[in-house]
Design an enzyme around this catalytic site. Structure first.
Site, mmCIF file in Angstrom:
data_model
loop_
_atom_site.group_PDB
_atom_site.id
_atom_site.type_symbol
_atom_site.label_atom_id
_atom_site.label_comp_id
_atom_site.label_asym_id
_atom_site.label_seq_id
_atom_site.Cartn_x
_atom_site.Cartn_y
_atom_site.Cartn_z
ATOM 1 N N GLU A 39 0.850 -1.194 0.000
ATOM 2 C CA GLU A 39 0.000 0.000 0.000
ATOM 3 C C GLU A 39 0.884 1.242 0.000
ATOM 4 O OE1 GLU A 39 -2.803 0.491 3.163
ATOM 5 O OE2 GLU A 39 -3.778 -1.437 2.853
ATOM 6 N N GLU A 71 -9.446 9.555 5.246
ATOM 7 C CA GLU A 71 -9.625 8.106 5.208
ATOM 8 C C GLU A 71 -10.624 7.677 4.133
ATOM 9 O OE1 GLU A 71 -7.969 5.671 6.863
ATOM 10 O OE2 GLU A 71 -6.666 7.314 7.483
ATOM 11 N N LYS A 94 -15.365 4.256 5.593
ATOM 12 C CA LYS A 94 -14.161 4.289 6.423
ATOM 13 C C LYS A 94 -14.356 5.275 7.575
ATOM 14 C CE LYS A 94 -10.869 1.664 4.492
ATOM 15 N NZ LYS A 94 -9.697 2.266 3.848
ATOM 16 N N GLU A 116 -13.847 5.400 -0.335
ATOM 17 C CA GLU A 116 -14.633 4.451 0.453
ATOM 18 C C GLU A 116 -15.364 5.196 1.570
ATOM 19 O OE1 GLU A 116 -12.423 0.473 0.945
ATOM 20 O OE2 GLU A 116 -10.815 1.893 0.498
#
Length: 506
Positions: A264, A328, A322, A319
């Site tokens: 990542e 985030e 999150k 997303e």
């Protein structure tokens, strides 16, 4: 005996060349912590449209595994932390899981890695890390039973928090509080030739300490260098420094053969008020474009120059489920409607430019050029020129003899052309024309005769006239391509030599 020796020697050379031809790979993380994402089948279509060949998912969802079937995409699947206890306690649990949740989709779905746990040392809910190594061993045993232990590699992903010290890189050391887990895990990786998987985020270092960390340094845009006082190695970006800190930490424990894979990395496009200076689309595009180019050109790190590395960009989508700060939920390359948050080329061949409505580059004017300063010393010009044509990844073909920008054959003229190429390839920012004070921006086009100075706008009409000028943003550098062709030819020649020796032996 002599024939046997020749055969073994030839095979060794062939394997060495195959290793040399191996290049760094760039993938993307497909997280699904959202309630507005497209179906897995549509996601696979999107991935294929953008020429993405490597994907990481965080579980083994049957719909997702099925969607990737009959594609050439290599998939990394994950065993979530919540499954670690059960996986570590019983081999039969893992055998059943492999039989029911993985094998029905393999090899139609090209699964190449299984990550057992994700950043387990950071999990606040369970003592996840204590289960990781037994679970990894059980997964490997299950794969061996069905003959897949060499085709599917087993590892686990960790965060940089696994280190107690990361700077200077040569002083990199693992956190001793994780010794109970770390050594058996590293022994497992070394024995099975599995990679050390790490999630690296220079973004957080800048966000949390903007007064001490340069934004250009974390974005791969810095013209200055940070020196490791113990080795004398120079670092132009934080990513390389973090990777080398891990290599030095591994070496300190005598694990020199383990390769590092970055599972990542990335940059958010939006953030909360405390993150506004760092989280932006421009910074995300710059970081991810530069990390991709860094990987696919096999630049390596100062401690491991030229060494290939696999890197996965986080994340495919924003997303919305999150938790935490706004950032985030905003790491995505695409919105849920599948439109791009910003433009990104996964081949690493794009120059990363993006235009706004006025037709100028978002970071600099499309009518700006960078040339060598008349006040710069010959030593500074030569040093900057050598760097740009080497680590700077500029194609310097056009300033070679008989090429359109060779004349006038002066250091200033050659440096000016190369400085401008680097400047335009790096989004025409002020820092990209620094060269330690040897570069200067101008508003008048320095082009002459058939020597065309490119612009951020990419004047294609002029560029086609300079037939010898092939930008490194659009094709591999000439010498790298030539080396690859030579290696390929040699491999083919060795193959037929082996065939001949085998027939003679018979």
């Amino acid at each position: 005996m002599a024939r046997d020796f020749k055969l073994i020697f030839s095979i060794s050379i062939l394997l060495l060349l195959l290793d040399c031809c191996y290049g760094g790979k760039v993938g993307v993380c497909y997280g699904r912590s959202a309630d507005d994402l497209p179906t897995p089948s549509k996601v696979v279509q999107l991935i294929q449209q953008h020429n993405i060949k490597y994907v990481r998912i965080y579980d083994y969802n049957s719909q997702v595994l099925k969607a990737f079937g009959n594609t050439s995409i290599e998939l990394m699947i994950g065993v979530p932390n919540s499954d670690l206890n059960a996986f570590s306690q019983s081999q039969s649990n893992v055998d059943t899981w492999l039989k029911n949740s993985v094998l029905p989709y393999y090899p139609t779905t090209k699964i190449t890695y299984i990550t057992v746990g994700a950043e387990s040392t950071d999990d606040p809910h369970i003592n996840a890390s204590s289960f990781v190594v037994p679970a990894m061993q059980n997964v490997l045993t299950a794969l061996r039973k069905v003959g897949l232990s060499r085709r599917i590699k087993v590892s686990t992903t960790l965060s940089l928090g696994i280190l107690s010290r990361s700077f200077p890189p040569s002083a990199g050391a693992f956190n001793s509080s994780y010794a109970y887990f770390l050594r058996p895990m590293l022994e497992f990786l070394a024995e099975n030739k599995s990679p050390f998987m790490i999630d690296l985020y220079p973004y957080y270092a800048y966000r949390d300490s903007p007064n001490n960390v340069s934004l250009d340094y974390v974005l791969f845009e810095s013209s200055s260098e940070v020196i490791d006082p113990n080795t004398g190695l120079l670092y132009k970006n934080m990513f390389d420094a973090q990777v080398d800190a891990l290599y030095y930490a591994l070496t300190a424990l005598n694990f020199r053969t383990i390769k590092i894979m970055v599972t990542e990395t990335g940059w958010p496009t939006k953030g909360s008020p405390k993150e506004k200076a760092a989280a932006s689309s421009d910074n995300a595009e710059t970081y991810n474009s530069n990390i991709i180019r860094h990987v696919v050109t096999n630049q390596g790190t100062p401690a491991k120059p030229g060494e290939a590395m696999n890197v996965y960009i986080f994340s495919l989508f924003n997303e919305n489920r999150k938790a935490g700060l706004d950032s985030e939920r905003n790491w995505g390359l695409f919105y849920p409607d599948q439109t791009s948050v910003y433009q990104l080329d996964f081949t690493g061949k794009s120059n990363g430019f993006h235009s706004n409505s006025s037709g100028t580059n978002s970071s600099g004017s499309s009518n700006s050029w960078c040339i060598a300063s008349s006040k710069a010393s010959e030593r500074d010009l030569k040093g900057a020129l050598d760097w740009a044509c080497g680590p700077g990844n500029v194609d310097c073909t056009a300033i070679q003899p008989s090429q359109p920008c060779f004349q006038p054959d002066t250091l200033v003229s050659h440096a000016s052309f190369v400085f401008n190429s680097y400047f335009q390839q790096n989004r025409a920012t002020d820092v990209a024309c620094s060269f330690g004070g040897a570069g200067v921006k101008v508003n008048k086009d320095p082009s002459y005769d058939k020597c065309i100075y490119i612009t951020a706008g990419g004047n294609k009409t002029k560029a086609t006239n300079a037939t010898a000028l092939t930008s490194s943003a659009s094709t591999p550098r000439g010498n790298e391509l030539l080396q690859w062709i030579l290696k390929l030819c040699l491999m083919i020649s060795l193959f037929f030599s082996l065939q001949t020796m085998n027939s003679q032996a018979l």
